[in-house]
Design an enzyme around this catalytic site. Structure first.
Site, short mmCIF file in Angstrom:
data_model
loop_
_atom_site.label_atom_id
_atom_site.label_comp_id
_atom_site.label_asym_id
_atom_site.label_seq_id
_atom_site.Cartn_x
_atom_site.Cartn_y
_atom_site.Cartn_z
N ASN A 1 -6.74 2.35 -24.59
CA ASN A 1 -5.35 1.95 -24.78
C ASN A 1 -4.59 2.39 -23.54
OD1 ASN A 1 -2.73 1.49 -25.55
ND2 ASN A 1 -2.84 2.65 -27.46
N ARG B 1 -6.93 -2.32 -26.18
CA ARG B 1 -5.73 -2.70 -26.91
C ARG B 1 -4.82 -3.45 -25.94
NH1 ARG B 1 -0.35 0.29 -28.09
NH2 ARG B 1 0.53 -1.23 -29.50
N HIS C 1 1.96 -3.99 -34.19
CA HIS C 1 1.16 -3.10 -35.04
C HIS C 1 0.10 -3.92 -35.79
CE1 HIS C 1 4.93 -0.35 -35.44
NE2 HIS C 1 4.14 0.13 -34.48
N ARG D 1 14.66 3.12 -32.19
CA ARG D 1 15.06 1.71 -32.11
C ARG D 1 15.99 1.36 -33.26
NH1 ARG D 1 9.13 0.20 -31.80
NH2 ARG D 1 8.57 0.44 -29.61
N ASP E 1 12.26 12.57 -35.05
CA ASP E 1 11.10 13.00 -35.84
C ASP E 1 11.53 13.27 -37.29
OD1 ASP E 1 9.10 14.82 -37.06
OD2 ASP E 1 8.17 14.61 -35.10
N GLU F 1 -6.39 2.39 -35.92
CA GLU F 1 -6.37 1.24 -35.01
C GLU F 1 -7.59 1.24 -34.09
OE1 GLU F 1 -2.06 0.38 -33.72
OE2 GLU F 1 -1.94 2.30 -34.70
P1 ADP Z 1 3.61 6.36 -33.31
O1 ADP Z 1 4.47 5.20 -33.70
O2 ADP Z 1 4.10 7.08 -32.09
O3 ADP Z 1 2.13 6.09 -33.34
P2 ADP Z 1 3.05 8.00 -35.63
O4 ADP Z 1 2.50 6.95 -36.50
O5 ADP Z 1 2.13 9.05 -35.10
O6 ADP Z 1 3.92 7.40 -34.44
O7 ADP Z 1 4.22 8.70 -36.42
C1 ADP Z 1 4.96 9.73 -35.83
C2 ADP Z 1 6.01 10.19 -36.79
O8 ADP Z 1 5.38 10.61 -38.01
C3 ADP Z 1 6.73 11.41 -36.29
O9 ADP Z 1 7.87 11.04 -35.56
C4 ADP Z 1 7.10 12.12 -37.55
O10 ADP Z 1 8.44 11.75 -37.84
C5 ADP Z 1 6.21 11.56 -38.63
N1 ADP Z 1 5.42 12.62 -39.26
C6 ADP Z 1 4.28 13.16 -38.83
N2 ADP Z 1 3.86 14.15 -39.68
C7 ADP Z 1 4.81 14.22 -40.64
C8 ADP Z 1 5.00 15.03 -41.79
N3 ADP Z 1 4.13 15.99 -42.10
N4 ADP Z 1 6.09 14.81 -42.57
C9 ADP Z 1 6.99 13.85 -42.26
N5 ADP Z 1 6.87 13.06 -41.18
C10 ADP Z 1 5.81 13.24 -40.39
#
Ligand code: ADP
Length: 397
Positions: free
Chosen positions: A7, A89, A178, A237, A280, A381
């Protein structure tokens, strides 16, 4: 089989060497700061190696990956000949790709032709492809597109209600992203439900979020559009927005359209709604629990918009059999999942609070008397890319 999944981003490159049948990952890692200085982080099981290696381009990054994969101490294979194929990817396949494809000159030309649609990612993906071709010219390479799964959408879902010339001349339409994740969880949902003829809504909720409506395993609609900006609000976004907001802001603040779009992509979403606390969801939940009204609004708005999309897609599909949560928030956020599902009882969605208290594991989280089966399905993925790559390479033998 050993498939190397790549990727490639503009300054980074993630890789996994995996067996597409078992999903076992022999090694994985990340090249960062390409074009700046270069750092390789390589993981085999729990062991992690970090090396600073000059990476003036993607070629050196790929060379560093191959070198460490065959390293007598940190490596997992004896020779690069043990890599059966490489799966890349690729972000945007435009209207040209409704499936993954073996990379040849024609395929590369078509990916190049999609650069106007994916101006940031497609050039980086191509650099990764070219770098691999240069160092492993005899190894088959496959491109797996983020948009491909959504190409089964009917025109009523993918056309924008704007003059036809923009579609016919410029390919402007809904594409969705996605797709590799939506495809993976769709396959798992069909396996878990024991039949293909299900009406399914997938919620990929991460830093970027998108939903898809799927019938008989085929995508019927999805929330992202020409670009990943559309749909529900995300980490940074805005999601769907009235185009006049762009006009208003540009006129009032002397911003260019590009600057305004950067704001909508990078400074909006739950980050903006929380008044800058965080993109986050863990931080937002902590803030909301401490009584921060902006964090509470950010979470409330996010769940409200996801819930609205689920309702819209249930209507579009004419019913709902299965609801899937995946990606960072979908897999790890029981509170967010519960908030989203609240009010969907009329559709036959009823969570079991005990079952919903799960993180990062495949699990049924709906109650026994829920008409709609609700699942948490961790996405993969890389495995989907490896499987598509293996299928195409085996079929071409
Ligand atoms: P990306 O789109 O970058 O691949 P991910 O699918 O890894 O993102 O998702 C990242 C988000 O998942 C983080 O910003 C966080 O908000 C959320 N996340 C990860 N672990 C937890 C958790 N234990 N509880 C709530 N949200 C979480």
């Amino acid at each position: 089989m050993n498939i190397l999944v790549i990727n490639a981003g503009s300054s980074s490159l993630k890789y996994q060497l995996m067996d597409p049948e078992t999903g076992v990952v022999a090694a994985k890692g990340l090249c960062e700061r390409i074009y700046i200085d270069g750092r390789l982080t390589h993981k085999v099981g729990d062991r992690k190696v970090v090396k600073d290696i000059p990476m003036p381009s993607h070629s050196e990054a790929i060379a560093a990956v191959l070198e460490i994969l065959v390293d007598p101490v940190d490596g997992v294979i004896k020779s690069t000949d043990e890599i059966d194929a490489v799966g890349h990817r690729v972000l945007h396949g435009g209207m040209k790709f409704s499936d993954s494809c073996i990379i040849d000159d024609k395929c590369i030309e078509a990916i190049e032709a999609c650069i106007p649609l994916g101006p940031l990612h497609n050039p980086a993906n191509l650099m990764g492809i070219r770098a691999c071709q240069a160092v492993m010219p005899n190894t088959p390479q496959v491109a797996v597109f983020d948009t491909a799964f959504h190409m089964t959408m009917p025109p009523k879902a993918y056309r924008y209600a704007i003059p036809t010339e923009y579609f016919e001349n410029d390919d402007i339409r809904r594409y969705g992203f996605h797709g590799t994740s939506h495809k993976y969880v769709t396959r798992r949902a069909i396996a878990l439900m024991g039949r293909e003829d299900i009406k399914l809504v997938n919620c990929h909720l991460g830093n970027g979020s998108s939903l898809s409506a799927v019938a008989n395993g085929k995508c019927q609609d999805t929330s992202m559009g020409l670009s990943p900006l559309a749909g529900v609000p995300m980490g940074t976004r805005s999601g769907d927005i009235d185009a006049c907001v762009v006009q208003f802001i540009c006129n009032k603040y002397g911003m260019s359209v590009d600057e305004c779009l950067t704001m909508l992509n990078k400074k909006s979403g739950v980050l903006a709604l929380s008044n800058g606390v965080s993109s986050d969801f863990r931080d937002l939940e902590a803030g909301a629990n401490n009584g921060d009204a902006a964090c509470q609004l950010a979470l409330e708005k996010f769940c409200y918009e996801v819930r609205k999309y689920i309702g819209a897609y249930a209507a579009a599909l004419g019913g709902l059999d299965c609801l899937v949560f995946t990606a960072g928030v979908g897999e790890n956020g029981p509170t967010t999942r519960a908030d989203i599902c609240q009010g969907l009882e009329f559709l036959g969605v009823k969570l079991d609070p005990q079952r919903n208290n799960v993180r990062g594991k495949e699990a049924l989280i709906s109650a026994d008397d829920s008409k709609v089966k609700v699942w948490v399905i961790p996405t993969n993925e890389e495995l989907m890319i490896a499987q598509d790559t293996a299928d195409l390479v085996n079929a071409a033998k």
